[in-house]
Design a protein around this motif. Structure first.
Motif, PDB file in Angstrom:
ATOM      1  N   ILE A 163      60.272  -1.420  76.222  1.00 54.95           N
ATOM      2  CA  ILE A 163      59.172  -1.575  77.177  1.00 54.95           C
ATOM      3  C   ILE A 163      57.877  -1.065  76.549  1.00 54.95           C
ATOM      4  N   LEU A 164      57.943   0.083  75.900  1.00 55.32           N
ATOM      5  CA  LEU A 164      56.781   0.643  75.215  1.00 55.32           C
ATOM      6  C   LEU A 164      56.284  -0.316  74.133  1.00 55.32           C
ATOM      7  N   ALA A 165      57.204  -0.871  73.354  1.00 56.27           N
ATOM      8  CA  ALA A 165      56.827  -1.822  72.301  1.00 56.27           C
ATOM      9  C   ALA A 165      56.124  -3.039  72.901  1.00 56.27           C
ATOM     10  N   SER A 166      56.578  -3.494  74.038  1.00 58.95           N
ATOM     11  CA  SER A 166      55.929  -4.620  74.719  1.00 58.95           C
ATOM     12  C   SER A 166      54.555  -4.217  75.238  1.00 58.95           C
ATOM     13  N   ILE A 208      52.485  -2.099  74.085  1.00 56.43           N
ATOM     14  CA  ILE A 208      51.469  -1.966  73.037  1.00 56.43           C
ATOM     15  C   ILE A 208      51.320  -3.238  72.188  1.00 56.43           C
ATOM     16  N   GLY A 209      52.022  -4.293  72.598  1.00 56.27           N
ATOM     17  CA  GLY A 209      51.813  -5.601  71.988  1.00 56.27           C
ATOM     18  C   GLY A 209      52.690  -5.941  70.797  1.00 56.27           C
ATOM     19  N   TYR A 210      53.728  -5.150  70.534  1.00 52.59           N
ATOM     20  CA  TYR A 210      54.611  -5.434  69.410  1.00 52.59           C
ATOM     21  C   TYR A 210      55.728  -6.402  69.770  1.00 52.59           C
ATOM     22  N   LEU A 211      55.974  -6.565  71.053  1.00 56.40           N
ATOM     23  CA  LEU A 211      57.068  -7.394  71.537  1.00 56.40           C
ATOM     24  C   LEU A 211      56.548  -8.239  72.691  1.00 56.40           C
ATOM     25  N   SER A 212      56.805  -9.533  72.652  1.00 56.97           N
ATOM     26  CA  SER A 212      56.316 -10.405  73.724  1.00 56.97           C
ATOM     27  C   SER A 212      57.052 -10.108  75.030  1.00 56.97           C
ATOM     28  N   GLU A 213      56.421 -10.424  76.122  1.00 63.10           N
ATOM     29  CA  GLU A 213      57.032 -10.219  77.436  1.00 63.10           C
ATOM     30  C   GLU A 213      58.305 -11.052  77.567  1.00 63.10           C
ATOM     31  N   ASN A 214      58.280 -12.272  77.039  1.00 61.07           N
ATOM     32  CA  ASN A 214      59.478 -13.126  77.100  1.00 61.07           C
ATOM     33  C   ASN A 214      60.631 -12.535  76.315  1.00 61.07           C
TER      34      ASN A 214
END
Length: 99
Positions: free
Chosen positions: A65-68, A70-76
């Protein structure tokens, strides 16, 4: 958890020893603790290792969730992995309750 490992390949290089390392340690911990616990001599010991595996699964979810965020992982991709991870969490919990 193949999806977790593959998704961290796209993280920034400077996260290799930070968030990526923590995510991978949590991901390794889930099946490792289940395997180690299964080799124990009592159900009580096995349950303790299942608790650790479950804790690692929740830790992993938080890190993703943290990675998402901060933009490292897409929501999908986050939703795809969360769906799989939540199923694993349910299986571990159910297995522990049925020991």
């Amino acid at each position: 958890m193949k999806e977790v490992f593959l998704s961290t390949r796209d993280f920034p290089v400077d996260e290799k020893f930070g968030l990526v390392s923590q995510i991978l340690r949590s991901a390794y911990s889930v099946p490792s603790n289940i395997a180690e616990g299964s080799g124990r001599s009592t159900n009580k010991e096995f349950a303790r290792f299942l608790d650790i595996a479950l804790g690692s699964a929740f830790e992993l979810e938080t890190q993703l969730i943290l990675a998402s965020d901060i933009g490292y992982l897409s929501e999908n991709k986050l939703q795809e992995i969360q769906t799989l991870l939540q199923e694993i969490q349910k299986m571990i919990y159910s297995f522990k309750m049925n020991l």
